[in-house]
Scaffold this motif. Structure first.
Motif, short mmCIF file in Angstrom:
data_model
loop_
_atom_site.label_atom_id
_atom_site.label_comp_id
_atom_site.label_asym_id
_atom_site.label_seq_id
_atom_site.Cartn_x
_atom_site.Cartn_y
_atom_site.Cartn_z
N GLU A 51 74.54 49.56 24.55
CA GLU A 51 75.98 49.34 24.65
C GLU A 51 76.33 48.56 25.91
O GLU A 51 77.34 47.88 25.97
N ASN A 52 75.48 48.69 26.94
CA ASN A 52 75.70 48.03 28.23
C ASN A 52 74.43 47.28 28.63
O ASN A 52 73.93 47.45 29.74
N TRP A 53 73.90 46.48 27.71
CA TRP A 53 72.62 45.82 27.91
C TRP A 53 72.58 44.97 29.19
O TRP A 53 71.60 44.99 29.91
N GLN A 54 73.64 44.22 29.45
CA GLN A 54 73.65 43.33 30.63
C GLN A 54 73.49 44.15 31.91
O GLN A 54 72.79 43.75 32.82
N GLU A 55 74.17 45.29 31.98
CA GLU A 55 74.06 46.14 33.18
C GLU A 55 72.64 46.69 33.31
O GLU A 55 72.06 46.67 34.38
N PHE A 56 72.09 47.18 32.20
CA PHE A 56 70.73 47.72 32.21
C PHE A 56 69.73 46.65 32.65
O PHE A 56 68.92 46.86 33.55
N ALA A 57 69.80 45.48 32.02
CA ALA A 57 68.88 44.39 32.36
C ALA A 57 69.08 43.95 33.80
O ALA A 57 68.11 43.66 34.51
N GLY A 58 70.33 43.92 34.25
CA GLY A 58 70.61 43.55 35.64
C GLY A 58 69.97 44.50 36.63
O GLY A 58 69.41 44.08 37.65
N LEU A 59 70.02 45.80 36.34
CA LEU A 59 69.40 46.79 37.22
C LEU A 59 67.87 46.64 37.21
O LEU A 59 67.23 46.75 38.26
#
Length: 153
Positions: A51-59
């Motif tokens: 649901e928050n892929w960009q945040e996960f990948a960013g971390l």
């Protein structure tokens, strides 16, 4: 770990190995471990990852960057108000940078040299401190686990 940094008992080789392990397991390597819908054991992934892929990948990618920063980190005390580290002499040919550093001066335990280079000068050792880098790594891990680990929130 902060106590080890302040006491000067951190082994540079251990720090280098930890940095390499973080870089190897973070970034794209970590991202590909979580294909959409991988919720079955042993995974503890939360649906929030997708649901928050960009945040996960960013971390995950930030953790990879921090592994590189850890490899370049200078060992200075974490305690506020500590002495500024002395500049490091250039390593001799074939010698690691760690072998050329005066650990006591970096830890603020030895007298400062008469003239210290100004921040931003070519001779100033501008790597982040080990304590600050470790804090950023643990903060990034915690942020990801709190947001994206099932049952760990």
């Amino acid at each position: 770990m902060t106590e080890a940094i302040d006491s000067g008992s951190v082994e540079p080789l251990i720090v280098e190995q930890a940095a390499e392990t973080i870089r190897r397991h973070a970034g794209e390597t970590m991202v590909v471990l979580f294909p959409e819908g991988s919720l079955d054991a042993p995974s503890e992934a939360s649906p929030a990852i997708w649901e928050n892929w960009q945040e996960f990948a960013g971390l995950a990618h930030r953790l990879h960057e921090l592994g590189g920063e850890l490899a370049r980190a200078r060992m200075v005390p974490a305690s506020p108000g500590g002495s500024a580290p002395a500049s490091a002499p250039a390593p001799k040919t074939g010698e690691s940078i760690w072998a050329s550093l005066d650990e006591r001066a970096l830890l603020g335990l030895a007298p400062k040299p008469a003239a210290q280079p100004e921040p931003g000068s070519a001779s100033f050792f501008e790597a982040p401190s080990l304590a600050a880098t470790l804090g950023a790594i643990t903060g990034t891990c915690s942020q990801c686990h709190e947001a994206f680990r099932q049952g760990k929130q």
